[in-house]
Structure formats: structure tokens, C-alpha cells
Design a protein around this motif. Structure first.
Motif: not given
Lengths: 428, 428
Positions: A390-410
Motif C-alpha cells: 500500500s504505497t501511499f499510506t504511512q500508518p507506522a508514522v502515526e503511532w509516534g505522532k500520537k505518542a508524542a502528543r500524548g506525552l505533551l498532554g495533547g
């Protein structure tokens, strides 16, 4: 763009001409799917229509107010910055181009301190308008402009999707706004507003970029032997399936260094999924043949080496010399030396059975970069089709974004909990 | 330098605490061999004595005539440039540092055109005095200086071995000359004259670089659990043996970008032999987590990811904002955001069973860089001992050099014939 796959055959991992001929039937099917995707403007595939659908006049008009800028600062991250950086760092201009594509406070401060903000155009690029890194940097830049007594709204424009923070901001402050094209993932957006605006401010011929890209598009065909892009994509795929887990990507031109970074993100993010993909390792010729070549030649047989060069350069002669043992250099040129090193590396790899591919353009100019950028995108999509990824998706990038946002209280994200549970074994 | 290998255990490739404990006996043996090599000043191992044997006063004296330079230009290639570039690009200075470490005519011309050559100190670095790229660039620089009416001999110094062209040139023109230390391969020379001269001209505290390195040397010990450098070398080796063919090396600091390049040459050239070695793939956090992380997390389980960061930075606050969905960022800082992304990436990799190591220094300053540079050298040598590789040689690099020289008419080499025999399969 020319692709020479002669040295990709008969090495280790082993790929034969028969193997390629067999694969060519799959390339024909892949091409049909790609052509259908283009015809339907389907998500991702529509990126290959940009040579036709991008609107250079619209871009020129939007950036016209910034024509006299001393510098253009692009604030974006990932695909929102790297395409523009590839063009700006590949081409010479009297207008400097800078990029805030990280959230390193020391780097950001140094860069802002070094700029004359009153003469700098700022392009804020985020499709969603909520990218944490980009919006944080924008807030910092805006504050620095205010501190310097500069009216930020006079010097800022945005490149964004149809709604969100940046769109609202543009409306509120009457900023020029460029549209991120629909259906085009960031890493495939270089031939759109996203990649071309900074180059336009630098005075580059963005029509020629698109013309070079269009030339490669016209060469897409149902056989790898007829399309330089598919020849590269299919060969890379076939070698990866046979054990070439690494793609050592090595341009022989300093001006293509950022292009190699752009390639690395394209290849990794598009093809790294389902436990598959090929790891891009960037290198630069001739410099890195003094180190990486040791590994490529004598290390594990798990690589494809991609060698890229322009066939023409503005050359520079080497003065005659009576230094001992160096008379053979006098009267030659740096370009001749670089080409000899290129060809020696290629032969060195081949003699050691390491598969390698040669990709050439005429010159590192707008047209040549357009060919390369489009060619690599089509190669990547071809690889993805052949591997059924699935050339046009990037699900694994999203995991880290959510984790970082959670850490920052977002927000509350399960991913952020995993961060807090880290196993430590510290040696100090 | 702290090394946290907690996340290297229990992933895929699988490395257990028991496996590491078992390996620790071999680390003890490796340490003995390394300590013996250091005591005997044996070839290569003697690089680890540089924190003591390097002579910062000698370096300061040699470069004293260039203290008022506006810029320092290092002409060298591979290990003769990359160590100096790591320090100069890692540390801030009012004196600019440039490097001619390639033979790209366009790049060379642009750089020379941009410099005020009358205010530029030139350091020509080649142990043998015959390195084709370096001597060619030097001849070009000398000509450009003459064309600009600058007396090249007033502004040039050399860093070279006991004899050869550069040594003779220094004698003839009374140029300051620094000695390349004996028995130290270029890629291990950063803590010597080779790496420190440009940094000294930039006004950096080279004693502190050596002090940081000495601190890591003092931590070398017979157990990986007592030495941060060996902990990293042994873990990398153990994972490589179990299938981690790639080492994705990802500092979270723009100032460490060149350090990652330096690491890549060290690792590739030292360990890529006998069909073994681990391919370094450079990345930069947080930028590349928007692309490479997709591959690291979801691609083949064939990687170790090395995350490097300083624990302290000159931070910069993010202004408060009422932008939608971004209030969680206001009042935070770029440094907090970057650290959250670092920790999120680490957790993301761990959750996906991808082994990763965390390496930390206090700050990116002279001392911190000294720790990192020495630490990685010792880690590399430890890996080489464990794998029984000839860490300090680079036979495969020589092949290409001979082929290139033959192509240019610099002698008859069988290697040059192989170049002429290339198989072509061109798609255009």
C-alpha cells in the motif's frame, strides 16, 4: 533520464535476464493499474498527473509579492519540506533558501539569529494545519519577527489544505494561500505547490521542472525495457526479493545530496510495510567511496547500489603540476576525475558481484531534476505494485505522532503509555 | 556518554540478557587485546591513546598565524576531512569552516567564488601527499588564490606524513606543517592534528574535546556492563550476528548531523569485510521519523536503531496560541517537543519489537563531542575484535583508486581494464 541496468544482472543477489523478462509481464499489469489510477485521479496515483495539473502561473502569482526577498524560509516537515529543499539545494540562486524542518531549539535559534527577517519570505506548509512541529516553528518564527519589528503578515504565505488553522489564518490576515493538491501524499508532492513555491521565489524555471517530469511520464510504458522509471523500480524490486535489503543510493554530484535524502524518505515511507521494503542508505560520490565502498564491495551481499550522475557539468581544469607522481592529473579536469571515479566504483562493485544500477541525466538543472524526481516516484509506485504494498499510506508514522502528543498532554493516547513503560539498562 | 541497551533486548532480531552475559566473556578478551594494543602503540589501537598523545599546544602554535581568518577551508577527503567537519559543524563559531572533500567541479567553483580568499586559511590534509582528489583540489585552490592576487603560501598549512609532496612543499615554502600521527588510520584520526586543527582556528576548546575523550577511555573495562562504549559495540555486534544487518543511526540534534556521517564511514570502512559488517543508514530526528520510522517499524526486522541525543540544550519556548487544537503546545518548548518525539520514537520501535539503543551526552559541546567520538571508536574496535575482523584496514577502497588512476593514465592497472568491460542494458 537513462537507466542502465546491465550491472544489476549476474551478481549476488542473483538476477538474470530471464528473471527480468519474466517479471516484465507483471510490469505490464502494474503499468495498467498505474495508468488506471492516473486516469481516475485515484489517491496517490494522481501525483503522477502533476506535470499536467500543477499550475505554475498560480504559483508565480501567489509568490509575486516576495520576488525581492533576500531569502525564503520554508517551515514544514517531511514531505512538506524535502521536495522544495531538493530543488533549492540542487539549483544555484542569488536568493537563499532555508528550511525549518525539525524542532531543534538550538538550530532554530541560530538560524533565526542569522537571517534578516525583514527581507525573508516565510512559507508555512502543512496540509492539515495542525502538524505539531510545523506550527510550533511557525509560532516561534512569528514571535521572532515581532521581536525584530517586522510585520509577519506582510511576509508570510501558507501552503495548506482546504480547511484548518493555516487556511483560517490566511483568511483572517489576507495572506497569499496555495492549495496542497488533493490526493497527493506529502512525499509525492514535490511537483506541486508544495515543492515549487520556494523554487519560484528563487527565480527558477518551474515550468522546466514540470516539462522534465512530463518527459518521464510520457515514457511510462507496459514494459520495463521501454521505461527508465519502471526499469529502475522493477530491478530494485526483483533484487530486494532476492536479498538486496539495502539500496545504497549514491549520487556523484554535491548538488544532488538533498535529492538523495528525498529519495530515502520516498523509498522508506512508501515501501516499508508488511515486514517488507528496502532500506535506503544515502551516500555521496566520490567522497564516500573512500569509506562506504569498503562495505559495499567486501561486506554482506545484501545490497543494490544506485549510482546517479549528470553527464554534463560546468567543468574546472586541474592546473599542470610538477608534484611527484601527480603529473597524470595536470591538464585533466575535476569533472574527468569525478567521472573516472564513478566508473571505477561501478566496475569495482561489478567485479565484486555487487549489483548496481546507473542512472543518468544530462545536467543538474530544472529539467534534469524534474526527470529524476518524477522518475523515482514512478519507480517507487511500480515497486509498490509489484510487491503488492500500500504505497501511499504511512500508518507506522502515526503511532509516534500520537505518542508524542500524548506525552505533551495533547490528549489521551494508549501509545503514550508505552513510552512510560520503557525498560532501562543503562551503562555509564 | 551513557548507553542504555534496555530496548535492545527482547526484540527481533532476538537478543536476551543471557546472550549478552555470555558475550561478556568475549568482551573481556577483546578488552585485553585492545589494552595490549594500546600499550604497544600497535597500528590502529594507538588511536585510542590520542587523548593523551595528541598535543594541543603544538596544534595551537601551528595555527596561530591564522587566528584572524574569516574562514578555514580544509582540503582533504574521507577521514582527512570528516573528523574536522564533525567538530566544526557540531560547534558554533564566528569563523566559518568549509570543506573540499569531493571533486565536484560545480561545487568547488561555487565555494571558491563565495569565499574571500584573502581572509581564508587553507589546511591541506593528506597523509601520503598523493591523494588524487585532495591534491587536485589543492592545485585548483592555489590557482584561485593566485587569480585573486592572494599569496597562497601565506595562508596555507599542511597536515601530512613524514615525507611526500606536501611535506616537501611545506619545507620549500616554509609553511606550517602538522604531523599526521603514525599508526592511526584516517577514520580514527579525529582526535589528532587531522581533526583538531580547523576546530582550533575556530576558537574551540580542543583540550576539552580531548578531556571528554579521556573520560571515555578511562571507562574502558573488561565488561560491557562497565563501559558505555563496549556496551554499544557488543550490543551492535550481537544484534548484527542475529540478523540486524542495518544500523539506523539517528541523532536528535541538527548539530550532530555530520557526526552521523562520521559514524557511517567509521562503521562501514572498519567492519565491512569478509562478507560481514553492518550497513550504517543515517537519519536525523525528529525530521526523519516522519518517513524512516515507517520502514523501521513496519519493514523487515533486520535493524538496530541507534538514537543519540544531548540531555541539555539551549531551549526555546513556544509562544502561547489560540490556534485550534494546538493549545497543548503553547507554553511548552521546542526542546520538550523534541524530547517527546525522541521518547515516542523509542517506544514506537520497542512496541514493534525493533531493537534500539539510546546514547546520551550532557550537551553538544567540546566535551560531549569528545566523549561521543572516542566512544564510537572504541565501540567499533570492540565490534571488530568480537567479529574477528581486521578493523584497521580498507583493502576494497584501494581497488577503485587504482582503477580510477588507470583510467586517467596514471599507470597500468588491471583494475582499469574491468571498467572498460562494463555490461550495458540501457533503458532511455
Amino acid at each position: 533520464m537513462h537507466t542502465d541496468i546491465g550491472n544489476a544482472l549476474g551478481g549476488d543477489p542473483a538476477l538474470t535476464r530471464d528473471g527480468l523478462d519474466e517479471l516484465d509481464a507483471d510490469v505490464a499489469t502494474a503499468h495498467e493499474r498505474i495508468a488506471d489510477g492516473m486516469a481516475d485521479d485515484a489517491f496517490g496515483y494522481t501525483a503522477l498527473n502533476l506535470p499536467e495539473t500543477a499550475d505554475p502561473d498560480r504559483i508565480r502569482n501567489a509568490v509575486a509579492p516576495f520576488a525581492d526577498s533576500e531569502a525564503v524560509l520554508t517551515v514544514g516537515i517531511g514531505g512538506s519540506a524535502l521536495g522544495a529543499a531538493t530543488l533549492c539545494n540542487g539549483l544555484e540562486s542569488e536568493t537563499d533558501a532555508y528550511f525549518l524542518d525539525n524542532v531543534d531549539p538550538e538550530h532554530t535559534s541560530r538560524l533565526l539569529d542569522s537571517l534578516d527577517l525583514s527581507r525573508t519570505a516565510v512559507n508555512v506548509v502543512s496540509n492539515s494545519g495542525t502538524t505539531a512541529e510545523t506550527l510550533s516553528n511557525f509560532l516561534v518564527v512569528r514571535e521572532a519577527m515581532a521581536d525584530a519589528g517586522v510585520d509577519w503578515a506582510e511576509q508570510t504565505f501558507v501552503t495548506t489544505g482546504p480547511e484548518g488553522n493555516l487556511r483560517n489564518l490566511a483568511t483572517k490576515h489576507d495572506l497569499p494561500a496555495l492549495d496542497v493538491p488533493e490526493g497527493v501524499p506529502g512525499r509525492f508532492s514535490v511537483l506541486s505547490t508544495v515543492g515549487l513555491a520556494a523554487a519560484a521565489i528563487q527565480g527558477h524555471d518551474i515550468e522546466a521542472v514540470l516539462a522534465g517530469a512530463a518527459e518521464e511520464r510520457d515514457r511510462l510504458a507496459g514494459s520495463l525495457y521501454d521505461s527508465p522509471a519502471y526499469a529502475y523500480g522493477a530491478t530494485s524490486y526483483a533484487l530486494a526479493e532476492r536479498g538486496a535489503v539495502t539500496n545504497a543510493f549514491m549520487p556523484y554530484a554535491e548538488s544532488l545530496e538533498t535529492f538523495a535524502e528525498w529519495f530515502a524518505q520516498l523509498w522508506a515511507e512508501s515501501l516499508g510495510k508488511d515486514g517488507r521494503g528496502q532500506t535506503p542508505a544515502r551516500a555521496l560520490g566520490a567522497t564516500d567511496q573512500h569509506s562506504q565502498l569498503q562495505l559495499y564491495r567486501a561486506g554482506p551481499r545484501d545490497k543494490l547500489v544506485t549510482l546517479v550522475r549528470p553527464t554534463e557539468r560546468a567543468d574546472r581544469g586541474i592546473p599542470e603540476t610538477d608534484l611527484e607522481g601527480l603529473s597524470y592529473l595536470g591538464g585533466q579536469s575535476l569533472g574527468t576525475l569525478l567521472d573516472a571515479e564513478f566508473e571505477a566504483t561501478e566496475a569495482s562493485l561489478t567485479a565484486a558481484n555487487c549489483p548496481n544500477v546507473r542512472i543518468e541525466i544530462d545536467r543538474v538543472d530544472e529539467r534534469g531534476l524534474g526527470e529524476l524526481l518524477f522518475g523515482m516516484e514512478a519507480a517507487c509506485i511500480c515497486y509498490g505494485e509489484l510487491a503488492d504494498l500500500s504505497t501511499f499510506t504511512q500508518p507506522a508514522v502515526e503511532w509516534g505522532k500520537k505518542a508524542a502528543r500524548g506525552l505533551l498532554g495533547g490528549g489521551e493516547f494508549a501509545e503514550a503509555q508505552a513510552v512510560r513503560g520503557k525498560d532501562r539498562l543503562v551503562v555509564e
